[in-house]
Write a protein that holds these residues in place. Structure first.
Motif: not given
Length: 243
Positions: A227-242
């Motif tokens: 393997p070559f160097p890699q980075r996992d990016v996790h995206l989290h959707s923010a809950a809509p504000s009331p």
């Protein structure tokens, strides 16, 4: 005539001591000039000249010249030490902080090194003698240091076995000291294995290149990933504000 005989005798003794020819020539010339100066001063003193003032003037002139040529004198002194103690010889491969190559010429003031790409590097002897110097040719055998990374999901024991087989199949790899395949570190993207075989010094570069190629081809054939160097990016959707 007498001075020539003395110089030849000293040079003969130096050659019998297996000193470098550059040092023999330099020592002979230095002795010759010293004898000439001694004879001239002795002759002047014999005919009534006051040589004390002449010696004082020559001493002052010599001191002034020495102060103005400190760098050259440092190279000269280092050249004598190199020729006497012989940390390397013609044909040796040396590594300094400035270059890596084969020694082609050693003079009293500089050392000339031919780099692998053909360039000729001229090094002042003072730099060669006072800075870090590695004589690559000094040892008969040399270790190859390779780092091979495999994936965390790969079979570690299988990878080690394959690497050991590759080393065992190369006739240039020495049985003693024994080659080693060891886990070096658990890196961010791979398990790094240290592959360290010993070979004769003359075989080092060719064996290193060949082993690197064979390791890549064999691991590919065995299904072991590199393997070559890699980075996992996790995206989290923010809950809509009331509202």
């Amino acid at each position: 005539m007498a001075s020539r005989m003395v110089v030849r005798l000293i040079q003969k003794i130096m050659r019998r001591a297996k000193m470098e020819e550059t040092l023999v020539s330099f020592g002979g010339n230095l002795l010759r000039f010293g004898l000439y100066a001694f004879v001239i001063i002795a002759a002047l003193n014999r005919v009534g000249f006051q040589t004390a003032s002449i010696i004082a003037v020559l001493g002052a002139a010599g001191l002034a010249i020495a102060l103005s040529m400190q760098a050259n004198l440092a190279n000269l002194a280092a050249g004598v030490l190199i020729l006497v103690f012989r940390p390397f010889k013609l044909g040796d491969t040396i590594e300094t902080s400035r270059t890596l190559g084969s020694v082609e010429v050693i003079t009293i003031t500089n050392t000339q090194v031919r780099e692998p790409d053909g360039r000729l590097v001229i090094l002042p002897n003072n730099k060669v003698f006072t800075e870090k110097l590695v004589n690559v040719s000094a040892a008969k055998v040399r270790r190859i240091d390779l780092v091979v990374g495999i994936g965390y999901d790969d079979d570690l024991l299988k990878a080690k076995r394959v690497l050991q087989e590759i080393l065992a199949q190369d006739p240039r790899v020495l049985a003693e000291p024994a080659p080693a395949v060891q886990v070096l570190e658990l890196a961010d993207s791979s398990v790094n294995l240290a592959v360290r075989p010993w070979v004769n010094n003359a075989d080092w570069w060719a064996a290193r290149c060949d082993l690197t190629e064979r390791i890549k081809l064999r691991l590919d054939a065995e299904g072991v990933s590199m393997p070559f160097p890699q980075r996992d990016v996790h995206l989290h959707s923010a809950a809509p504000s009331p509202a």
